[in-house]
Every structure is written in C-alpha cells, then in structure tokens.
Design a protein around this motif. Structure first.
Motif, short mmCIF file in Angstrom:
data_model
loop_
_atom_site.label_atom_id
_atom_site.label_comp_id
_atom_site.label_asym_id
_atom_site.label_seq_id
_atom_site.Cartn_x
_atom_site.Cartn_y
_atom_site.Cartn_z
N LEU A 1 8.00 9.54 29.53
CA LEU A 1 8.73 10.43 28.53
C LEU A 1 7.90 10.60 27.47
O LEU A 1 7.14 9.53 26.84
N THR A 2 7.76 11.71 27.07
CA THR A 2 6.89 12.06 25.96
C THR A 2 7.86 12.98 24.74
O THR A 2 8.50 13.91 25.24
N THR A 3 8.10 12.52 23.75
CA THR A 3 8.80 13.16 22.87
C THR A 3 8.29 13.40 21.27
O THR A 3 7.34 12.70 21.20
N SER B 1 4.35 1.39 23.97
CA SER B 1 4.57 2.78 23.90
C SER B 1 3.18 3.16 23.37
O SER B 1 2.23 2.28 23.11
N PHE B 2 2.95 4.52 23.41
CA PHE B 2 1.72 5.01 22.70
C PHE B 2 2.31 5.89 21.59
O PHE B 2 3.04 7.04 21.89
N ASN B 3 1.75 5.98 20.57
CA ASN B 3 2.25 6.84 19.38
C ASN B 3 0.85 7.55 18.63
O ASN B 3 -0.11 6.91 18.38
N CYS C 1 4.32 11.49 18.04
CA CYS C 1 4.32 11.67 19.37
C CYS C 1 4.56 10.37 20.16
O CYS C 1 3.60 9.51 20.15
N ILE C 2 5.82 10.05 20.76
CA ILE C 2 6.17 8.78 21.48
C ILE C 2 6.15 9.00 22.82
O ILE C 2 6.70 10.23 23.54
N THR C 3 5.16 8.30 23.66
CA THR C 3 5.03 8.34 25.14
C THR C 3 5.60 6.89 25.45
O THR C 3 4.96 5.85 24.93
N VAL C 4 6.33 6.91 26.34
CA VAL C 4 6.93 5.54 26.95
C VAL C 4 6.85 5.89 28.49
O VAL C 4 7.21 6.75 29.02
N THR C 5 6.69 4.80 29.32
CA THR C 5 7.02 4.90 30.74
C THR C 5 8.33 3.99 31.23
O THR C 5 8.76 3.22 30.54
#
Length: 364
Positions: free
Chosen positions: A135-137, A166-168, A198-202
């Motif tokens: 998910l990227t938001t 997460s990666f931000n 920009c937040i990216t999580v699996t």
C-alpha cells in the motif's frame, strides 16, 4: 462462549484464506452463534468420532481433515460422509476443519513434525507467492505518524520477526478543489501546495479489506489517494512444508530408526540408502510428493512426507533420502497442536483430545 469465538481464535493461528483453492475449510456444519459446551479435537471425523463427541458432551468437533470435501448432492446415508453429516446434524454437533490453512502456516502441521524431530533453524520449505501486497498513500506530513500507527494496528507493516515496518518520503503534493468539494486544507478554487509524506507498507493479502477500511477512516483528506499492488515476493511465513537441521548428524540407518520411533509407525518406506550422513531434513505433513524437487533444491539430506508412489522414489537419484512414514503418521500430532493452542486461550469448558484412531490403514 459461542462457536464463532472459538473459530475466530483458530483463524488467528490458521487464517482460512491461506488454504489451497481445492480445499474446503471452516465451519462445515452448524451455526457460528451456537453456545459451545465442549470441543473434541480429532484428525478425521468419522461416525465413531461423532459418537465420542456425544458421549463426552462436546457439541463442536474440531477436525483437521474436512468431512465434506466436495459437494454433496444428497443425504441418504449411503456413504460414510453422508452418515457422519446426518449424525452430526441430528445431534446438534458442529464440525470445523482447518486442513491446508493449518498446513500453510509456520506454526502448523509441518512445524509440529519439526518439533517431534527436534529440528532447529527451521524455515518454510515452499514459501507462497502472491500473498503480499503493498500500500502506498500520501498524507499531510503532520498527520503521517497517527495514520501509520492506525495502519500498523490493522496489520500492515509486519515482515517476518519485525513489525511497524514502513518506508516514508517527504515531498510536495498539489490539489485543486472544485465547487463541490469540502477540502480539509485550502479553499475551493484554490491551488494548494502541501508538504506530504508518502507512506509505503506491505501486508498479507487477506487483510486488504480491513487495511483499506482503516486507511479511509483515518486519513484526513476527503478524497484519499492510494495505490495497492500485489508483490511477486515469496512470503516465508506462509507455505507448505518446513526444513531444519538435526542437533547432530547421523547415518541414514540410525536416522530411519529414529524416525520410525518418533512417528510411532511399524513401517517406513524409503529410497536407497547412500553413505551421506543426515543433517538437513525437510518435512511435509500428508501427501508431499509434489515437494520432492524443492527438498532436493534446498539440499536437504532427507525428506519426510507420505503417499509417495512407486516412481516418486526414483526421483531421489542418490541425492536425497526419501522417507514415507504414512499419511496418518505424518499428521498424527496435529490434534495435539490444536489442543495445546486452544487450552492456552479457553479454560471455561472442556477441550478434549480424541482417543479414537482414525487411521484407515493397518499393518501386519
């Protein structure tokens, strides 16, 4: 306590979406709203299993194998399956099955086999692909922390032994609200430049509905921009079989005697014995011929499973010791695993390990 309280807890151990497509898992007979009097845990559900449940006052049977595997077109009692279903319904006994949902978790059937063999450094033999999503938001930077926290609570960001992953990245987002919008930031008709993160999580695929719901409920924007993609990565925590190492290597004959004793079987079928000592061992409960190639690829010295056919043994090619301990024998400890898991959570009613052997194979 209702049946759904029990099954919800079981599905924390073995989520039903982890089951194979061909399988039939979950609550097969009964209502989730029925009050539970007692649970009988078994490998298979036969007529004598239902009789045992009646005798011991249990109205929920937790079975590893599903009694209903394919569709039933009639219920006349002409087959053992129909007889079991009819008896269970007549006596208000519910039946729940875990089968390949439990096969595919790293605390399940094959993990129990590893425990019996005292294997260490264990990991999944056949990790599944397509089980992870990303998910990227984009969110105003000042709101990023609270939103991340909510996504983590919903199950996102768990990778193996790590959580809150997460990666931000930070950048500038732009948007223009029309006359029908109700913007949180800026005004209608105004071009807004906002510092956003920009937040990216699996996350595991079956959590997608819950995670998107969480995102939409906790994101400050009226219109939420997000992307979800399926990853091709293998997921080490989900998949068939396990592999690990013996505490001490041993010769093949000694190893086979050890396996025979620990799996309580009178007969083991195996491929040709080579002079290679046994140290790395792969296991898979139930019918596991399909994973012989993977066990060889992982450089296992031995592979323990069941239901190998005549020609399967040729696949050993003096590279691996193939060991068929029997289908029932490979899965026999599964009911102990389930009883232990349930007893840690529930203590207000009986959780009973079935005393009946459901093995249809006998040896002479």
């Amino acid at each position: 306590m209702k049946i759904k309280d029990i099954t919800n807890y079981l599905e924390q151990l073995a989520p039903l979406p982890f089951a194979e497509d061909f399988d039939n898992v979950g609550l097969l007979i009964g209502s989730p709203n029925t009050t539970v009097n007692g649970i009988l845990v078994t490998l298979d559900t036969l007529e004598k299993t239902v009789d045992e449940a009646i005798q011991k006052g249990c109205n929920l049977i937790l079975s590893f194998h599903p009694i209903i595997f394919s569709g039933l077109k009639k219920l006349n009692g002409n087959s053992y399956v129909e007889k079991v279903v009819l008896k269970a319904i007549k006596n208000d006994i519910a039946i729940y099955a875990t089968h390949t949902a439990l096969d595919n978790v790293n605390r399940g059937v094959s993990a129990k086999m590893c425990e019996i063999l005292s294997l260490k450094n264990t990991k999944t033999l056949l990790p599944k692909k397509g089980m992870l999503k990303k998910l990227t938001t984009y969110v105003p930077s000042k709101e990023a922390g609270p939103l991340r926290k909510k996504l983590f609570e919903a199950g996102a960001g768990n990778i193996g032994n790590y959580d809150n992953c997460s990666f931000n990245t930070t950048g500038t987002g732009t948007f223009h609200a029309n006359e029908n919008a109700n913007p949180v930031l800026g005004k209608r008709g105004e071009l807004v430049h906002e510092e956003e993160t920009c937040i990216t999580v699996t996350f595991i695929a079956y959590l997608e509905t819950a995670i998107i719901k969480c995102l939409l409920e906790n994101h400050p924007y009226e219109e939420v921009a997000y992307e979800v993609i399926t990853l091709d990565n293998s997921y080490q925590d989900i998949g068939m079989g396990m592999q690990g190492e013996l505490e001490q290597e041993m010769d093949a004959k000694t190893f086979l005697k050890e396996v025979k004793t620990k799996f309580k079987t009178k007969c083991i079928r195996h491929s040709a014995i080579a002079n290679t000592p046994i140290k790395k061992v792969a296991v898979l409960g139930g019918s596991g011929a399909f994973a012989i190639g993977q066990a060889k690829k992982q450089k296992a010295d031995a592979y323990i499973s069941a239901d190998f056919k005549y020609h399967d043994f040729f696949k050993a090619e003096n590279e691996i010791l193939l060991v068929d301990v029997g289908h029932y024998e490979s899965e026999q400890f599964t009911k102990n695993l389930l009883v232990d898991y349930l007893r840690k959570k529930f203590s207000t009613f009986a959780i009973i390990l079935s005393e009946e052997s459901t093995n249809p194979i006998y040896y002479i």
